[in-house]
Design an enzyme around this catalytic site. Structure first.
Site, PDB file in Angstrom:
ATOM      1  CB  SER A  63      -4.461  -2.634  -5.311  1.00  0.00           C
ATOM      2  OG  SER A  63      -5.364  -3.568  -4.731  1.00  0.00           O
ATOM      3  CE  LYS A  64      -5.116  -7.877  -2.858  1.00  0.00           C
ATOM      4  NZ  LYS A  64      -3.971  -8.384  -2.090  1.00  0.00           N
ATOM      5  CG  ASN A 102       2.728   0.854   7.730  1.00  0.00           C
ATOM      6  OD1 ASN A 102       2.409   0.452   6.616  1.00  0.00           O
ATOM      7  ND2 ASN A 102       2.096   1.841   8.327  1.00  0.00           N
ATOM      8  CB  VAL A 103       3.944  -3.306   3.577  1.00  0.00           C
ATOM      9  CG1 VAL A 103       4.309  -4.638   4.224  1.00  0.00           C
ATOM     10  CG2 VAL A 103       2.446  -3.139   3.429  1.00  0.00           C
ATOM     11  CB  ILE A 137     -10.416 -16.702   1.799  1.00  0.00           C
ATOM     12  CG1 ILE A 137      -9.851 -16.953   0.393  1.00  0.00           C
ATOM     13  CG2 ILE A 137      -9.780 -17.629   2.829  1.00  0.00           C
ATOM     14  CD1 ILE A 137     -10.055 -18.316  -0.190  1.00  0.00           C
ATOM     15  CE1 TYR A 187      -8.322  -6.408  -1.754  1.00  0.00           C
ATOM     16  CE2 TYR A 187      -9.681  -7.553  -3.374  1.00  0.00           C
ATOM     17  CZ  TYR A 187      -8.816  -7.585  -2.285  1.00  0.00           C
ATOM     18  OH  TYR A 187      -8.441  -8.804  -1.749  1.00  0.00           O
ATOM     19  CB  ALA A 188     -10.403  -4.551  -9.230  1.00  0.00           C
ATOM     20  CG  ASN A 244      -1.219 -12.109   3.607  1.00  0.00           C
ATOM     21  OD1 ASN A 244      -2.129 -12.709   3.052  1.00  0.00           O
ATOM     22  ND2 ASN A 244      -1.373 -11.541   4.808  1.00  0.00           N
TER      23      ASN A 244
HETATM   24  P1  NDP Z   1      -7.146  -9.600   7.083  1.00  0.00           P
HETATM   25  O1  NDP Z   1      -7.728  -8.250   7.097  1.00  0.00           O
HETATM   26  O2  NDP Z   1      -7.702 -10.678   7.955  1.00  0.00           O
HETATM   27  O3  NDP Z   1      -5.566  -9.542   7.343  1.00  0.00           O
HETATM   28  C1  NDP Z   1      -4.766  -8.611   6.673  1.00  0.00           C
HETATM   29  C2  NDP Z   1      -3.526  -8.367   7.502  1.00  0.00           C
HETATM   30  O4  NDP Z   1      -2.741  -7.351   6.842  1.00  0.00           O
HETATM   31  C3  NDP Z   1      -3.852  -7.853   8.897  1.00  0.00           C
HETATM   32  O5  NDP Z   1      -3.055  -8.537   9.829  1.00  0.00           O
HETATM   33  C4  NDP Z   1      -3.497  -6.385   8.813  1.00  0.00           C
HETATM   34  O6  NDP Z   1      -3.068  -5.799  10.035  1.00  0.00           O
HETATM   35  C5  NDP Z   1      -2.330  -6.421   7.832  1.00  0.00           C
HETATM   36  N1  NDP Z   1      -2.042  -5.109   7.294  1.00  0.00           N
HETATM   37  C6  NDP Z   1      -2.915  -4.150   6.872  1.00  0.00           C
HETATM   38  N2  NDP Z   1      -2.263  -3.053   6.492  1.00  0.00           N
HETATM   39  C7  NDP Z   1      -0.931  -3.314   6.668  1.00  0.00           C
HETATM   40  C8  NDP Z   1       0.259  -2.555   6.471  1.00  0.00           C
HETATM   41  N3  NDP Z   1       0.232  -1.297   6.006  1.00  0.00           N
HETATM   42  N4  NDP Z   1       1.451  -3.152   6.753  1.00  0.00           N
HETATM   43  C9  NDP Z   1       1.503  -4.400   7.240  1.00  0.00           C
HETATM   44  N5  NDP Z   1       0.413  -5.146   7.472  1.00  0.00           N
HETATM   45  C10 NDP Z   1      -0.788  -4.616   7.185  1.00  0.00           C
HETATM   46  O7  NDP Z   1      -7.201 -10.048   5.547  1.00  0.00           O
HETATM   47  P2  NDP Z   1      -7.142 -11.490   4.880  1.00  0.00           P
HETATM   48  O8  NDP Z   1      -6.349 -12.424   5.693  1.00  0.00           O
HETATM   49  O9  NDP Z   1      -8.506 -11.842   4.471  1.00  0.00           O
HETATM   50  O10 NDP Z   1      -6.348 -11.110   3.539  1.00  0.00           O
HETATM   51  C11 NDP Z   1      -4.971 -11.384   3.368  1.00  0.00           C
HETATM   52  C12 NDP Z   1      -4.632 -11.096   1.914  1.00  0.00           C
HETATM   53  O11 NDP Z   1      -5.428 -11.912   1.059  1.00  0.00           O
HETATM   54  C13 NDP Z   1      -4.899  -9.652   1.501  1.00  0.00           C
HETATM   55  O12 NDP Z   1      -3.904  -9.218   0.606  1.00  0.00           O
HETATM   56  C14 NDP Z   1      -6.231  -9.751   0.792  1.00  0.00           C
HETATM   57  O13 NDP Z   1      -6.421  -8.718  -0.141  1.00  0.00           O
HETATM   58  C15 NDP Z   1      -6.090 -11.102   0.113  1.00  0.00           C
HETATM   59  N6  NDP Z   1      -7.364 -11.707  -0.252  1.00  0.00           N
HETATM   60  C16 NDP Z   1      -8.293 -12.017   0.697  1.00  0.00           C
HETATM   61  C17 NDP Z   1      -9.480 -12.591   0.317  1.00  0.00           C
HETATM   62  C18 NDP Z   1     -10.537 -12.983   1.296  1.00  0.00           C
HETATM   63  O14 NDP Z   1     -11.591 -13.421   0.834  1.00  0.00           O
HETATM   64  N7  NDP Z   1     -10.338 -12.894   2.582  1.00  0.00           N
HETATM   65  C19 NDP Z   1      -9.783 -12.844  -1.091  1.00  0.00           C
HETATM   66  C20 NDP Z   1      -8.744 -12.478  -1.997  1.00  0.00           C
HETATM   67  C21 NDP Z   1      -7.569 -11.933  -1.573  1.00  0.00           C
HETATM   68  P3  NDP Z   1      -4.119  -5.097  11.042  1.00  0.00           P
HETATM   69  O15 NDP Z   1      -4.909  -6.237  11.593  1.00  0.00           O
HETATM   70  O16 NDP Z   1      -3.245  -4.417  12.042  1.00  0.00           O
HETATM   71  O17 NDP Z   1      -4.923  -4.156  10.204  1.00  0.00           O
END
Ligand code: NDP
Length: 247
Positions: free
Chosen positions: A157-158, A62-63, A187, A154-155, A89
């Site tokens: 944080s990013k 858990n990050v 995405i 979110y903005a 990520n």
């Molecule tokens: P998802 O929600 O599909 O995946 C995010 C992953 O992060 C999940 O596996 C989730 O686990 C995990 N996660 C959440 N909290 C924690 C934590 N505290 N410690 C470790 N892992 C954690 O998101 P996406 O794949 O869409 O997004 C991936 C990244 O890309 C993110 O940073 C997102 O902000 C960024 N992004 C995504 C966009 C999009 O359009 N999809 C656009 C721009 C940026 P669990 O399933 O257990 O919650």
């Protein structure tokens, strides 16, 4: 094989973009560490990647918890010896207009997206600084560059992880560690699947290429930044957004 024998730690990689990044790295010869909150999820994803003939291991992490991150990194080093590539990520959204945004929604998003990236950078950079080698990639967002109504937390944080990449790039350059950010647009993943069709259509109007991106579009850029081909690139932000933002 562009990442032959490299070891890559990808946070939040049990699913979505993180998983695609990990599998893409594995296809290019890396040993990938699948990491997410639940160990069963990490193990299931690692097993699926391994079943395709690639190398993957699973560690829950858990990050948001710095001690958990440190313990995980120590365990990876004990088992595998090094970490050459870190992809920050893991990310979440808790959207809402600012006046109605609860403090909890602000804290949750900053904690996972920004503090989580800080925790992983802090822990993994110890290893990379000693090895005098490393590639760090922070997953930002186009929203961190342009802002968005309803996503102030979110903005912020990013934008934070993008600025963190720029700063660490300067601090770590003399140790042969590059730090870059990738800023995806919209995405297709679980994160965006929950948007209504109306919102999705509105978003598409703002995308010159006229489609949502795929996790592979993001993974391709991460692969380049993680490879030797990008050795002279640091402190940069690459937008993978179908042309939404140009500057
Ligand atoms: P998802 O929600 O599909 O995946 C995010 C992953 O992060 C999940 O596996 C989730 O686990 C995990 N996660 C959440 N909290 C924690 C934590 N505290 N410690 C470790 N892992 C954690 O998101 P996406 O794949 O869409 O997004 C991936 C990244 O890309 C993110 O940073 C997102 O902000 C960024 N992004 C995504 C966009 C999009 O359009 N999809 C656009 C721009 C940026 P669990 O399933 O257990 O919650």
């Amino acid at each position: 094989m562009r990442l032959e024998n490299e070891i890559a730690f990808v946070t939040g990689s049990a699913r979505g973009i993180g998983r695609e990044i990990a599998e893409t790295f594995a296809r290019e010869g890396a040993l990938v560490i699948i990491s997410d909150i639940k160990l069963e999820d990490c193990q299931a994803t690692a097993a699926e990647i391994a079943a395709k003939g690639y190398r993957a291991d699973a560690f829950a992490c858990n990050v948001t918890l710095s001690q958990d991150v440190d313990k995980t990194i120590d365990a990876i080093i004990e088992k595998h010896g090094r970490i050459d590539i870190l992809v920050n990520n893991a990310g979440i959204t808790r959207d809402g207009l600012f006046l109605r945004m609860k403090e909890d929604d602000w804290d949750a998003v900053i904690n996972v997206n920004l503090k989580g990236t800080f925790n992983a950078c802090k822990s993994v950079s110890r290893v990379m600084l000693k090895a005098r080698k490393g590639k760090i990639i922070n997953i930002g967002s186009v929203i961190g560059v342009m802002g968005n109504a309803g996503q102030a937390n979110y903005a912020a944080s990013k934008a934070g992880v993008i600025a963190l990449a720029k700063s660490l790039a300067r601090e770590f350059a003399s140790r042969n560690i590059t730090v870059n950010a990738v800023a995806p647009g919209y995405i297709k993943t679980a994160m965006t699947d929950k948007l209504s069709d109306e919102v999705k259509n509105k978003i598409l109007e703002a995308v010159p290429l006229g489609r949502m991106g795929l996790p592979q579009d993001v993974a391709n850029v991460c692969l380049f930044l993680a490879s030797k081909e990008a050795d002279y690139i640091t402190g940069q932000t690459v937008l993978v957004d179908g042309g939404m933002v140009t500057y």
